[in-house]
Design an enzyme around this catalytic site. Structure first.
Site, PDB file in Angstrom:
ATOM      1  N   THR A  49       6.656   3.857  -9.831  1.00 16.03           N
ATOM      2  CA  THR A  49       5.241   3.803  -9.460  1.00 16.03           C
ATOM      3  C   THR A  49       5.047   4.536  -8.134  1.00 16.03           C
ATOM      4  O   THR A  49       5.983   5.110  -7.586  1.00 16.03           O
ATOM      5  CB  THR A  49       4.771   2.346  -9.311  1.00 16.03           C
ATOM      6  OG1 THR A  49       5.316   1.797  -8.105  1.00 16.03           O
ATOM      7  CG2 THR A  49       5.210   1.492 -10.496  1.00 16.03           C
ATOM      8  N   CYS A  50       3.816   4.480  -7.620  1.00 14.34           N
ATOM      9  CA  CYS A  50       3.529   5.124  -6.339  1.00 14.34           C
ATOM     10  C   CYS A  50       4.420   4.603  -5.219  1.00 14.34           C
ATOM     11  O   CYS A  50       4.847   5.362  -4.349  1.00 14.34           O
ATOM     12  CB  CYS A  50       2.067   4.888  -5.953  1.00 14.34           C
ATOM     13  SG  CYS A  50       0.863   5.624  -7.049  1.00 14.34           S
ATOM     14  N   ASN A  51       4.685   3.316  -5.259  1.00 12.36           N
ATOM     15  CA  ASN A  51       5.357   2.682  -4.127  1.00 12.36           C
ATOM     16  C   ASN A  51       6.805   2.301  -4.373  1.00 12.36           C
ATOM     17  O   ASN A  51       7.453   1.782  -3.464  1.00 12.36           O
ATOM     18  CB  ASN A  51       4.577   1.435  -3.701  1.00 12.36           C
ATOM     19  CG  ASN A  51       3.262   1.785  -3.062  1.00 12.36           C
ATOM     20  OD1 ASN A  51       3.169   2.746  -2.314  1.00 12.36           O
ATOM     21  ND2 ASN A  51       2.227   1.030  -3.367  1.00 12.36           N
ATOM     22  N   HIS A  95      14.022 -10.807  -8.067  1.00  6.74           N
ATOM     23  CA  HIS A  95      13.339  -9.630  -7.519  1.00  6.74           C
ATOM     24  C   HIS A  95      12.344  -9.062  -8.522  1.00  6.74           C
ATOM     25  O   HIS A  95      11.198  -8.737  -8.170  1.00  6.74           O
ATOM     26  CB  HIS A  95      14.360  -8.551  -7.145  1.00  6.74           C
ATOM     27  CG  HIS A  95      13.733  -7.276  -6.679  1.00  6.74           C
ATOM     28  ND1 HIS A  95      13.113  -7.151  -5.458  1.00  6.74           N
ATOM     29  CD2 HIS A  95      13.594  -6.070  -7.302  1.00  6.74           C
ATOM     30  CE1 HIS A  95      12.638  -5.918  -5.326  1.00  6.74           C
ATOM     31  NE2 HIS A  95      12.916  -5.247  -6.428  1.00  6.74           N
ATOM     32  N   GLU A 110      -1.287  -7.780  -5.671  1.00  2.00           N
ATOM     33  CA  GLU A 110      -2.101  -6.845  -6.467  1.00  2.00           C
ATOM     34  C   GLU A 110      -1.650  -6.896  -7.930  1.00  2.00           C
ATOM     35  O   GLU A 110      -0.469  -6.999  -8.231  1.00  2.00           O
ATOM     36  CB  GLU A 110      -2.004  -5.433  -5.889  1.00  2.00           C
ATOM     37  CG  GLU A 110      -0.597  -4.840  -5.819  1.00  2.00           C
ATOM     38  CD  GLU A 110      -0.240  -4.014  -7.026  1.00  2.00           C
ATOM     39  OE1 GLU A 110      -1.110  -3.846  -7.904  1.00  2.00           O
ATOM     40  OE2 GLU A 110       0.900  -3.550  -7.107  1.00  2.00           O
ATOM     41  N   GLN A 116       2.101  -1.846 -14.802  1.00  3.46           N
ATOM     42  CA  GLN A 116       3.055  -0.747 -14.683  1.00  3.46           C
ATOM     43  C   GLN A 116       4.447  -1.172 -15.145  1.00  3.46           C
ATOM     44  O   GLN A 116       5.155  -0.394 -15.793  1.00  3.46           O
ATOM     45  CB  GLN A 116       3.084  -0.260 -13.232  1.00  3.46           C
ATOM     46  CG  GLN A 116       1.786   0.417 -12.809  1.00  3.46           C
ATOM     47  CD  GLN A 116       1.673   0.596 -11.301  1.00  3.46           C
ATOM     48  OE1 GLN A 116       2.230  -0.183 -10.524  1.00  3.46           O
ATOM     49  NE2 GLN A 116       0.963   1.622 -10.870  1.00  3.46           N
ATOM     50  N   ALA A 186      -8.015   9.585 -13.977  1.00  2.25           N
ATOM     51  CA  ALA A 186      -8.845   8.652 -14.743  1.00  2.25           C
ATOM     52  C   ALA A 186      -8.028   7.457 -15.214  1.00  2.25           C
ATOM     53  O   ALA A 186      -8.341   6.837 -16.229  1.00  2.25           O
ATOM     54  CB  ALA A 186      -9.477   9.375 -15.939  1.00  2.25           C
ATOM     55  N   ILE A 190      -7.786   4.627 -10.433  1.00  3.96           N
ATOM     56  CA  ILE A 190      -9.060   5.314 -10.170  1.00  3.96           C
ATOM     57  C   ILE A 190     -10.228   4.542 -10.778  1.00  3.96           C
ATOM     58  O   ILE A 190     -11.317   4.461 -10.187  1.00  3.96           O
ATOM     59  CB  ILE A 190      -9.018   6.756 -10.717  1.00  3.96           C
ATOM     60  CG1 ILE A 190      -8.148   7.624  -9.811  1.00  3.96           C
ATOM     61  CG2 ILE A 190     -10.419   7.350 -10.819  1.00  3.96           C
ATOM     62  CD1 ILE A 190      -8.678   7.815  -8.406  1.00  3.96           C
TER      63      ILE A 190
END
Length: 416
Positions: A49-51, A95, A110, A116, A186, A190
């Site tokens: 993912t992004c993080n 974890h 979140e 995800q 999209a 977003i």
């Protein structure tokens, strides 16, 4: 059997390194199959993912898995190793549960991360890298995440990367009602950004996406205009705010494109929030005087201001994750006991078959029936009690009272 979780996240690595170890969606199936080949059981799931980028494997050697990650992305060990964390068995299980419950996210609690992780699990099943153990692990994990959501207030406050991005915009523009917004991508993030913007009075939104039909489907809900990524240069100069989150491996918005847009805007300032990893907006855009560029790392301070209401709930969620991870390991150990029972039974049956065959052969040769039966009984008894007798003797020599007690209970010696 050993469960292993290896990864990096926003706490251990910069966005630059996280970009380098991210897995492109169109290559994730082959990556999982390649990773699974490094394990004894062929089980692997990659969460990217992004993080964070994390590898979940069953029965893999840590050094082999780390070497695979470095080789796959052509990275030096010295660059990656200091940022890696590694967990085994119950800690690895806990974890994963913490990650899926949002307890390890940049934004505490979140909900997007659960989706995800579910998507990563689905792709692993498609790739054929999920078998009994990881299937049970992830299914249990999803149930625990649901339990956390229903039994705690972890999701009560509206805090997320999307919410933080909109909060950043509100901090710079006193009112968002009159701002014009360009959203790039999209996907779920977003869409959540658009929902927050609409709640804050934004009425002029443009959504750019690689697939126009996907953008149009989202725009219908927000009364926005859909364009393709190629159309961005034509619309960028009208945007006061640009928020981008795609899965593109390369930047979509470059310094030159923004520079031209600012000239057309007569140098009116523009806020750009890039919440994608890899980044959608070139870092050099931040060098432009009228362009205010923020990445996911820059949102951290805003996010911290919205955490207070979730911290107590997070403590409750931590207890749930720990308890459930221990229960999962109980199930793992039950599998080990099943294997042990099967092996012990097969060993005993093999001894019986071997000695019975010899006894039948002696009878066929005219041996005395009583002598053959007595010999069979004695040899079978000696064969079966040999290992327990050795174990009892060893425990006695070592003065291990606990081991002696467990052996006596297992052998049924203390029955009334």
């Amino acid at each position: 059997m050993s469960l292993v979780a290896i990864g990096i996240n926003h706490k251990t690595a910069t966005v630059d390194l996280r970009e380098k170890v991210a897995f492109a969606p169109d290559k994730i199936h082959d990556a999982m199959r390649s990773l699974a080949s490094c394990t004894q059981t062929g089980e692997a799931v990659i969460v990217s993912t992004c993080n964070r980028t994390e590898l979940y494997c069953n029965s893999g050697k840590v050094e082999d898995l780390v070497a695979w990650l470095e080789h796959y992305h052509d990275l030096d060990h010295a660059e990656v190793e200091p940022c890696l964390y590694c967990y085994h068995d119950q800690v690895a299980v806990q974890h994963l549960m913490r990650v899926s419950a949002g307890l390890d996210s940049l934004v505490l609690g979140e909900p997007q991360i659960l989706g995800q992780v579910k998507q990563a699990f689905a792709k692993a099943k498609e790739a054929g890298t999920v078998k009994v153990t990881l299937d049970r692990l992830f299914q249990t994990n999803f149930s625990v995440a649901k339990k956390v959501r229903t039994e705690t207030e972890i999701g009560a406050a509206a805090v997320s990367v999307a919410f933080a991005a909109v909060s950043m915009a509100k901090h710079i523009f006193s009112s968002l009602a009159k701002t014009k917004v360009l959203l790039v991508g999209a996907g779920e993030t977003i869409e959540l950004v658009a929902r927050h913007l609409k709640d804050n009075g934004v009425s002029e939104m443009v959504v750019a996406n690689r697939t126009l039909s996907r953008a149009e489907a989202m725009c219908a809900e927000f009364n926005a205009k859909a364009i393709t990524l190629e159309d961005i240069p034509d619309f960028l100069s009208n945007a006061d705010i640009v928020i981008s989150s795609t899965a593109s491996p390369l930047p979509i918005i470059g310094k030159g494109m923004v520079e031209n847009a600012l000239k057309q805007r007569r140098h009116r300032p523009m806020l750009l929030v890039d919440i994608a990893v890899p980044r959608d907006i070139e870092a050099e855009v931040g060098d432009l005087d009228e362009a205010f560029l923020y990445t996911v790392d820059d949102l951290h301070s805003i996010i911290e201001q919205n955490m207070a209401s979730r911290r107590e709930a997070a403590e409750q969620a931590e207890v749930i994750a720990e308890e459930q991870s221990h229960l999962f390991m109980d199930w793992i150990r039950s599998l080990d006991s099943v294997d042990s029972i099967r092996d012990y039974r097969q060993q005993s049956l093999a001894a019986k078959d071997e000695l019975l065959e010899k006894a039948l052969h002696k009878l066929a040769q005219g041996g005395n029936c009583e002598q053959v039966l007595v010999e069979l009984a004695n040899k079978l008894t000696n064969r079966l009690i040999h290992a327990p007798t050795q174990a009892l003797s060893a425990a006695s020599r070592q003065g291990d009272i606990n081991a002696i007690g467990q052996l006596r209970a297992a052998l049924g010696l203390d029955k009334n």
